[in-house]
Design a protein around this motif. Structure first.
Motif, PDB file in Angstrom:
ATOM      1  N   VAL A   1      -7.550 -30.098 -24.407  1.00 26.77           N
ATOM      2  CA  VAL A   1      -7.147 -31.317 -25.112  1.00 26.77           C
ATOM      3  C   VAL A   1      -7.575 -31.205 -26.566  1.00 26.77           C
ATOM      4  N   ASP A   2      -6.654 -31.532 -27.462  1.00 28.01           N
ATOM      5  CA  ASP A   2      -6.972 -31.572 -28.881  1.00 28.01           C
ATOM      6  C   ASP A   2      -8.094 -32.576 -29.123  1.00 28.01           C
ATOM      7  N   LYS A   3      -9.159 -32.147 -29.796  1.00 26.81           N
ATOM      8  CA  LYS A   3     -10.328 -33.011 -29.980  1.00 26.81           C
ATOM      9  C   LYS A   3     -10.049 -34.195 -30.903  1.00 26.81           C
ATOM     10  N   ASN A   4      -8.973 -34.155 -31.653  1.00 21.45           N
ATOM     11  CA  ASN A   4      -8.690 -35.228 -32.600  1.00 21.45           C
ATOM     12  C   ASN A   4      -8.047 -36.450 -31.957  1.00 21.45           C
ATOM     13  N   TYR A   5      -7.685 -36.360 -30.671  1.00 18.15           N
ATOM     14  CA  TYR A   5      -6.902 -37.446 -30.093  1.00 18.15           C
ATOM     15  C   TYR A   5      -7.700 -38.744 -30.008  1.00 18.15           C
TER      16      TYR A   5
ATOM     17  N   HIS B   1      -0.176 -36.505 -24.914  1.00 23.63           N
ATOM     18  CA  HIS B   1       0.430 -35.916 -26.110  1.00 23.63           C
ATOM     19  C   HIS B   1      -0.454 -34.829 -26.705  1.00 23.63           C
ATOM     20  N   HIS B   2      -1.762 -34.981 -26.585  1.00 19.60           N
ATOM     21  CA  HIS B   2      -2.693 -34.038 -27.202  1.00 19.60           C
ATOM     22  C   HIS B   2      -3.146 -32.928 -26.257  1.00 19.60           C
ATOM     23  N   LEU B   3      -2.505 -32.783 -25.108  1.00 19.98           N
ATOM     24  CA  LEU B   3      -2.754 -31.606 -24.274  1.00 19.98           C
ATOM     25  C   LEU B   3      -2.122 -30.396 -24.969  1.00 19.98           C
ATOM     26  N   SER B   4      -2.927 -29.444 -25.339  1.00 22.47           N
ATOM     27  CA  SER B   4      -2.419 -28.303 -26.103  1.00 22.47           C
ATOM     28  C   SER B   4      -1.784 -27.236 -25.226  1.00 22.47           C
TER      29      SER B   4
ATOM     30  N   LEU C   1      -5.754 -46.192 -34.436  1.00 22.88           N
ATOM     31  CA  LEU C   1      -4.651 -47.063 -34.036  1.00 22.88           C
ATOM     32  C   LEU C   1      -5.176 -48.383 -33.486  1.00 22.88           C
ATOM     33  N   SER C   2      -6.239 -48.328 -32.680  1.00 21.96           N
ATOM     34  CA  SER C   2      -6.813 -49.537 -32.098  1.00 21.96           C
ATOM     35  C   SER C   2      -7.337 -50.464 -33.181  1.00 21.96           C
ATOM     36  N   ARG C   3      -8.036 -49.892 -34.168  1.00 20.69           N
ATOM     37  CA  ARG C   3      -8.586 -50.732 -35.241  1.00 20.69           C
ATOM     38  C   ARG C   3      -7.466 -51.326 -36.088  1.00 20.69           C
ATOM     39  N   ARG C   4      -6.403 -50.551 -36.333  1.00 24.49           N
ATOM     40  CA  ARG C   4      -5.287 -51.055 -37.119  1.00 24.49           C
ATOM     41  C   ARG C   4      -4.581 -52.190 -36.378  1.00 24.49           C
ATOM     42  N   LYS C   5      -4.403 -52.035 -35.064  1.00 22.67           N
ATOM     43  CA  LYS C   5      -3.760 -53.078 -34.262  1.00 22.67           C
ATOM     44  C   LYS C   5      -4.631 -54.332 -34.221  1.00 22.67           C
ATOM     45  N   ASP C   6      -5.954 -54.167 -34.084  1.00 28.58           N
ATOM     46  CA  ASP C   6      -6.853 -55.322 -34.074  1.00 28.58           C
ATOM     47  C   ASP C   6      -6.776 -56.080 -35.392  1.00 28.58           C
ATOM     48  N   ARG C   7      -6.672 -55.337 -36.499  1.00 27.14           N
ATOM     49  CA  ARG C   7      -6.620 -55.986 -37.805  1.00 27.14           C
ATOM     50  C   ARG C   7      -5.306 -56.764 -37.967  1.00 27.14           C
ATOM     51  N   ILE C   8      -4.202 -56.203 -37.494  1.00 30.75           N
ATOM     52  CA  ILE C   8      -2.916 -56.900 -37.571  1.00 30.75           C
ATOM     53  C   ILE C   8      -2.948 -58.170 -36.740  1.00 30.75           C
ATOM     54  N   ASP C   9      -3.509 -58.072 -35.512  1.00 29.47           N
ATOM     55  CA  ASP C   9      -3.558 -59.241 -34.642  1.00 29.47           C
ATOM     56  C   ASP C   9      -4.438 -60.332 -35.238  1.00 29.47           C
TER      57      ASP C   9
ATOM     58  N   ASN D   1     -10.128 -39.823 -32.047  1.00 27.03           N
ATOM     59  CA  ASN D   1     -10.220 -40.435 -33.373  1.00 27.03           C
ATOM     60  C   ASN D   1      -8.902 -41.085 -33.769  1.00 27.03           C
ATOM     61  N   GLU D   2      -7.792 -40.418 -33.482  1.00 27.12           N
ATOM     62  CA  GLU D   2      -6.486 -40.978 -33.806  1.00 27.12           C
ATOM     63  C   GLU D   2      -6.229 -42.262 -33.024  1.00 27.12           C
ATOM     64  N   TYR D   3      -6.618 -42.251 -31.761  1.00 23.23           N
ATOM     65  CA  TYR D   3      -6.428 -43.432 -30.923  1.00 23.23           C
ATOM     66  C   TYR D   3      -7.290 -44.597 -31.403  1.00 23.23           C
ATOM     67  N   LEU D   4      -8.524 -44.322 -31.792  1.00 30.01           N
ATOM     68  CA  LEU D   4      -9.403 -45.381 -32.282  1.00 30.01           C
ATOM     69  C   LEU D   4      -8.897 -45.956 -33.598  1.00 30.01           C
TER      70      LEU D   4
END
Length: 265
Positions: free
Chosen positions: A241-245, A63-66, A252-260, A247-250
């Motif tokens: 590749v967009d350099k922000n991808y 998705h972040h391939l510019s 999401l990972s932390r948010r998913k870990d917190r929900i679980d 950070n955005e992915y991490l």
């Protein structure tokens, strides 16, 4: 007096096939279809490589391939467009199709951002492979489903495996698309859209590879998928590749870990 134990019971008032008369038939769903840009709609697309991404790390990276160009989308009629953004977003329920052109070689990739039921998997696979789009080679990126894996999976362990069509595995006159991955263990299975896509490649005699990774989130698995794409798949292709991808992915990972973790407190 009748013997209620030994006497033959009277016939049932309902035959087994009659039970279905009380269940309404499932509604007929329209077939999935492609909506392509005017420049692409009039021709058969023959990419040298078709990448179909379904796992979280592969979706985020691609998705972040510019340097990509949006050329169309696959419409699954039962998936509503309500809530989708105007510009493509990872939060959308969509299945967008992109291209990256490198000289005379075209690479296409599909970002499958909604769940496809098993009943619809083969219909979607037919639309993506072998009708309007006839690729020379296919790479499918999915996640290992713990219910289908024969063995224990630790959330702290990053693993990846591959499955190949017979033509890809024979590898006559060509190098393997994915190197350094073990084959999926015997006794473990793959189902759903990933299995339908690989079966479609086998049926159409197309070189196809399915890579499954575990877990679906986390920095290690992102590094693994990124390395696979950059080292083996997109080598020699000019892309950015967009350099922000990451950070955005991490996030999401932390948010998913917190929900679980909240589910078990």
């Amino acid at each position: 007096m009748d013997d209620v134990i030994t006497d033959i019971p009277p016939p049932s008032r309902l035959l087994l096939e009659d039970l279905n008369n009380f269940t309404p038939p499932p509604p007929h769903l329209p077939s999935p279809f492609l909506v392509l840009s005017s420049a692409e709609s009039k021709k058969t697309l023959r990419p040298s490589l078709l990448i179909i991404a379904m796992s979280s790390p592969s979706l985020h990276f691609l998705h972040h391939l510019s340097s990509k160009t949006l050329i169309g989308t696959l419409v699954l009629p039962e998936i509503p467009f309500a809530g989708n953004s105007i510009e493509p977003s990872l939060r959308d329920k969509s299945c967008n199709i992109y291209t990256i052109n490198d000289a005379d070689k075209m690479i296409m990739f599909v970002l499958v951002q909604y769940s496809v039921t098993s009943e619809r998997a083969h219909a979607v696979a037919r639309v993506l492979i072998g009708e309007k789009i006839i690729p020379q080679r296919v790479l499918i990126l999915d996640s290992v489903q713990s219910r289908n894996f024969r063995g224990k999976l630790s959330p702290d362990e990053t693993i990846a495996f591959k499955l190949e069509t017979s033509l890809e595995r024979e590898n006559v006159g060509d190098v393997s698309l994915v190197k350094g991955f073990d084959y999926y263990p015997s006794g473990s299975v793959v189902d759903g859209l990933a299995a339908a896509l690989l079966s479609r490649c086998q049926l159409m005699k197309i070189k196809g590879t399915l890579c499954v990774s575990w877990p679906d989130l986390g920095a290690p698995v992102m590094s693994l998928v990124k390395s696979l794409l950059a080292r083996d798949v997109l080598t020699g292709i000019d892309y950015t590749v967009d350099k922000n991808y990451e950070n955005e992915y991490l996030r999401l990972s932390r948010r998913k870990d917190r929900i679980d973790s909240d589910l078990y407190t």
